[in-house]
Design a protein around this motif. Sequence first.
Motif, PDB file in Angstrom:
ATOM      1  N   LEU A   1     -33.781  44.353  18.056  1.00 48.52           N
ATOM      2  CA  LEU A   1     -35.048  43.677  18.343  1.00 48.52           C
ATOM      3  C   LEU A   1     -35.399  42.637  17.279  1.00 48.52           C
ATOM      4  O   LEU A   1     -36.542  42.190  17.198  1.00 48.52           O
ATOM      5  CB  LEU A   1     -36.176  44.712  18.441  1.00 48.52           C
ATOM      6  N   SER A   2     -34.414  42.231  16.487  1.00 48.09           N
ATOM      7  CA  SER A   2     -34.686  41.353  15.352  1.00 48.09           C
ATOM      8  C   SER A   2     -35.198  39.974  15.760  1.00 48.09           C
ATOM      9  O   SER A   2     -35.801  39.269  14.944  1.00 48.09           O
ATOM     10  CB  SER A   2     -33.425  41.200  14.496  1.00 48.09           C
ATOM     11  N   ALA A   3     -34.962  39.554  17.012  1.00 48.53           N
ATOM     12  CA  ALA A   3     -35.439  38.243  17.461  1.00 48.53           C
ATOM     13  C   ALA A   3     -36.938  38.240  17.754  1.00 48.53           C
ATOM     14  O   ALA A   3     -37.534  37.178  17.935  1.00 48.53           O
ATOM     15  CB  ALA A   3     -34.671  37.793  18.700  1.00 48.53           C
ATOM     16  N   ILE A   4     -37.540  39.423  17.810  1.00 50.60           N
ATOM     17  CA  ILE A   4     -38.978  39.513  18.080  1.00 50.60           C
ATOM     18  C   ILE A   4     -39.723  39.578  16.755  1.00 50.60           C
ATOM     19  O   ILE A   4     -39.417  40.416  15.908  1.00 50.60           O
ATOM     20  CB  ILE A   4     -39.298  40.769  18.920  1.00 50.60           C
ATOM     21  N   PRO A   5     -40.701  38.709  16.535  1.00 46.80           N
ATOM     22  CA  PRO A   5     -41.427  38.716  15.257  1.00 46.80           C
ATOM     23  C   PRO A   5     -42.246  39.989  15.074  1.00 46.80           C
ATOM     24  O   PRO A   5     -42.721  40.583  16.045  1.00 46.80           O
ATOM     25  CB  PRO A   5     -42.335  37.490  15.357  1.00 46.80           C
ATOM     26  N   SER A   6     -42.417  40.382  13.823  1.00 45.02           N
ATOM     27  CA  SER A   6     -43.137  41.625  13.528  1.00 45.02           C
ATOM     28  C   SER A   6     -44.599  41.550  13.920  1.00 45.02           C
ATOM     29  O   SER A   6     -45.268  42.579  14.047  1.00 45.02           O
ATOM     30  CB  SER A   6     -43.026  41.951  12.038  1.00 45.02           C
ATOM     31  N   THR A   7     -45.120  40.339  14.114  1.00 49.06           N
ATOM     32  CA  THR A   7     -46.520  40.170  14.486  1.00 49.06           C
ATOM     33  C   THR A   7     -46.736  40.163  16.000  1.00 49.06           C
ATOM     34  O   THR A   7     -47.871  40.047  16.462  1.00 49.06           O
ATOM     35  CB  THR A   7     -47.059  38.848  13.909  1.00 49.06           C
ATOM     36  N   ALA A   8     -45.657  40.268  16.763  1.00 47.21           N
ATOM     37  CA  ALA A   8     -45.768  40.196  18.226  1.00 47.21           C
ATOM     38  C   ALA A   8     -46.500  41.421  18.774  1.00 47.21           C
ATOM     39  O   ALA A   8     -46.402  42.526  18.235  1.00 47.21           O
ATOM     40  CB  ALA A   8     -44.385  40.099  18.858  1.00 47.21           C
ATOM     41  N   THR A   9     -47.227  41.206  19.853  1.00 48.70           N
ATOM     42  CA  THR A   9     -47.857  42.305  20.586  1.00 48.70           C
ATOM     43  C   THR A   9     -47.026  42.591  21.822  1.00 48.70           C
ATOM     44  O   THR A   9     -46.808  41.711  22.651  1.00 48.70           O
ATOM     45  CB  THR A   9     -49.288  41.933  21.008  1.00 48.70           C
ATOM     46  N   ILE A  10     -46.535  43.814  21.920  1.00 47.97           N
ATOM     47  CA  ILE A  10     -45.709  44.214  23.063  1.00 47.97           C
ATOM     48  C   ILE A  10     -46.633  44.717  24.165  1.00 47.97           C
ATOM     49  O   ILE A  10     -47.299  45.741  24.010  1.00 47.97           O
ATOM     50  CB  ILE A  10     -44.707  45.313  22.661  1.00 47.97           C
ATOM     51  N   THR A  11     -46.687  43.998  25.264  1.00 50.24           N
ATOM     52  CA  THR A  11     -47.586  44.376  26.359  1.00 50.24           C
ATOM     53  C   THR A  11     -46.921  45.340  27.335  1.00 50.24           C
ATOM     54  O   THR A  11     -47.608  46.088  28.035  1.00 50.24           O
ATOM     55  CB  THR A  11     -48.064  43.130  27.113  1.00 50.24           C
ATOM     56  N   SER A  12     -45.600  45.320  27.389  1.00 48.26           N
ATOM     57  CA  SER A  12     -44.875  46.245  28.267  1.00 48.26           C
ATOM     58  C   SER A  12     -43.419  46.283  27.844  1.00 48.26           C
ATOM     59  O   SER A  12     -42.834  45.240  27.513  1.00 48.26           O
ATOM     60  CB  SER A  12     -44.967  45.796  29.729  1.00 48.26           C
ATOM     61  N   ALA A  13     -42.838  47.465  27.816  1.00 50.81           N
ATOM     62  CA  ALA A  13     -41.427  47.610  27.488  1.00 50.81           C
ATOM     63  C   ALA A  13     -40.865  48.782  28.281  1.00 50.81           C
ATOM     64  O   ALA A  13     -41.447  49.878  28.282  1.00 50.81           O
ATOM     65  CB  ALA A  13     -41.224  47.835  25.994  1.00 50.81           C
ATOM     66  N   LYS A  14     -39.751  48.545  28.951  1.00 53.66           N
ATOM     67  CA  LYS A  14     -39.119  49.578  29.761  1.00 53.66           C
ATOM     68  C   LYS A  14     -37.627  49.660  29.475  1.00 53.66           C
ATOM     69  O   LYS A  14     -36.972  48.634  29.273  1.00 53.66           O
ATOM     70  CB  LYS A  14     -39.335  49.300  31.255  1.00 53.66           C
ATOM     71  N   LEU A  15     -37.116  50.867  29.450  1.00 49.99           N
ATOM     72  CA  LEU A  15     -35.677  51.108  29.378  1.00 49.99           C
ATOM     73  C   LEU A  15     -35.136  51.156  30.796  1.00 49.99           C
ATOM     74  O   LEU A  15     -35.667  51.882  31.644  1.00 49.99           O
ATOM     75  CB  LEU A  15     -35.398  52.444  28.682  1.00 49.99           C
ATOM     76  N   TYR A  16     -34.071  50.376  31.063  1.00 50.77           N
ATOM     77  CA  TYR A  16     -33.450  50.361  32.384  1.00 50.77           C
ATOM     78  C   TYR A  16     -32.033  50.926  32.294  1.00 50.77           C
ATOM     79  O   TYR A  16     -31.222  50.468  31.484  1.00 50.77           O
ATOM     80  CB  TYR A  16     -33.387  48.939  32.943  1.00 50.77           C
ATOM     81  N   LEU A  17     -31.745  51.923  33.139  1.00 50.47           N
ATOM     82  CA  LEU A  17     -30.414  52.510  33.226  1.00 50.47           C
ATOM     83  C   LEU A  17     -29.979  52.577  34.686  1.00 50.47           C
ATOM     84  O   LEU A  17     -30.779  52.935  35.557  1.00 50.47           O
ATOM     85  CB  LEU A  17     -30.404  53.924  32.634  1.00 50.47           C
ATOM     86  N   GLN A  18     -28.719  52.254  34.922  1.00 48.09           N
ATOM     87  CA  GLN A  18     -28.151  52.325  36.264  1.00 48.09           C
ATOM     88  C   GLN A  18     -27.391  53.633  36.417  1.00 48.09           C
ATOM     89  O   GLN A  18     -26.355  53.841  35.782  1.00 48.09           O
ATOM     90  CB  GLN A  18     -27.204  51.143  36.507  1.00 48.09           C
ATOM     91  N   LYS A  19     -27.913  54.534  37.251  1.00 42.94           N
ATOM     92  CA  LYS A  19     -27.181  55.764  37.557  1.00 42.94           C
ATOM     93  C   LYS A  19     -26.064  55.419  38.534  1.00 42.94           C
ATOM     94  O   LYS A  19     -26.307  54.845  39.598  1.00 42.94           O
ATOM     95  CB  LYS A  19     -28.090  56.826  38.163  1.00 42.94           C
ATOM     96  N   SER A  20     -24.837  55.762  38.167  1.00 45.57           N
ATOM     97  CA  SER A  20     -23.682  55.363  38.965  1.00 45.57           C
ATOM     98  C   SER A  20     -22.847  56.528  39.461  1.00 45.57           C
ATOM     99  O   SER A  20     -21.900  56.338  40.232  1.00 45.57           O
ATOM    100  CB  SER A  20     -22.783  54.420  38.156  1.00 45.57           C
ATOM    101  N   GLY A  21     -23.174  57.748  39.029  1.00 41.03           N
ATOM    102  CA  GLY A  21     -22.368  58.883  39.468  1.00 41.03           C
ATOM    103  C   GLY A  21     -22.986  60.205  39.065  1.00 41.03           C
ATOM    104  O   GLY A  21     -24.132  60.281  38.632  1.00 41.03           O
ATOM    105  N   GLY A  22     -22.195  61.263  39.215  1.00 41.86           N
ATOM    106  CA  GLY A  22     -22.674  62.606  38.909  1.00 41.86           C
ATOM    107  C   GLY A  22     -23.396  63.229  40.089  1.00 41.86           C
ATOM    108  O   GLY A  22     -23.249  62.788  41.234  1.00 41.86           O
ATOM    109  N   ASP A  23     -24.189  64.235  39.814  1.00 40.12           N
ATOM    110  CA  ASP A  23     -24.927  64.936  40.865  1.00 40.12           C
ATOM    111  C   ASP A  23     -26.127  64.125  41.325  1.00 40.12           C
ATOM    112  O   ASP A  23     -26.713  63.369  40.550  1.00 40.12           O
ATOM    113  CB  ASP A  23     -25.395  66.299  40.348  1.00 40.12           C
TER     114      ASP A  23
END
Length: 245
Positions: free
Chosen positions: A109-131
């Motif tokens: 996340l080094s490209a984001i300045p330390s003074t930035a306000t994060i209004t929304s952040a989500k982790l995205y994962l693609q489930k591709s197999g398993g049960d």
Amino acid sequence: FTQLLTKTADIANPSPGDTVTYTITPNYTGENLLTNVTVTDAVPTNTTFLSAGQGGFLGTGSAGPITIEVSKDTYLNQSNADRNFGTCDTFSTGKDPNNVKHALLAFDLSAIPSTATITSAKLYLQKSGGDNDVYPETVHRVTADWDEGGNCDSNTAPNEANWTERTATNVAWGAAGGDYDSTIEAETSVGAVGLYNWTITSLVQDWVDGSSTNYGLLVKRKVGNAVNKEHIYDASNGTGTVPSL
């Protein structure tokens, strides 16, 4: 009227997958130093912001959200405690109490300045197999640094992150299975193959402003749910959907 800025691109007609470098050049010829000037440059549609030089950053002037792809990912396997999975095409979570699998992911996340306000952040994962059984997967803050590793289901030296150790120099986890905060940062029910997301806005804000050290995320099956089941997700080394924020 005098145009004070010009913008050029090193590729006039880019193709999908190309990296385009935009250069903004000031044309100010006045004798007085300009102060408190902010230059905003919208991210073009269908492109992903990577980095900015000369003190620039992606700030509030961006046109919508940005995507940051995972910088390292692997998983820890209790039944193969000395093996590393850092170069595998996929990673797994779940299974029974004697064969637990925890996924590890980290983001730069080094490209984001330390003074930035994060209004929304989500982790995205693609489930591709398993049960395909539906059960909740939880996201946790990792509390110690770790090495992704250069193996796939192997303990060839140097053997990086595995169930018992977190680095190539054989530094042990504080507890087998990874060092992480037991507090659940986010929870999402996962079942059939598809793209899933977990909202981790406050955690990313803490990483950006320095309130918490960014060692990444641990993803696991929520305790007490779907014993002996496994979910498989696309990893960064495969040809599928790369994990992202």
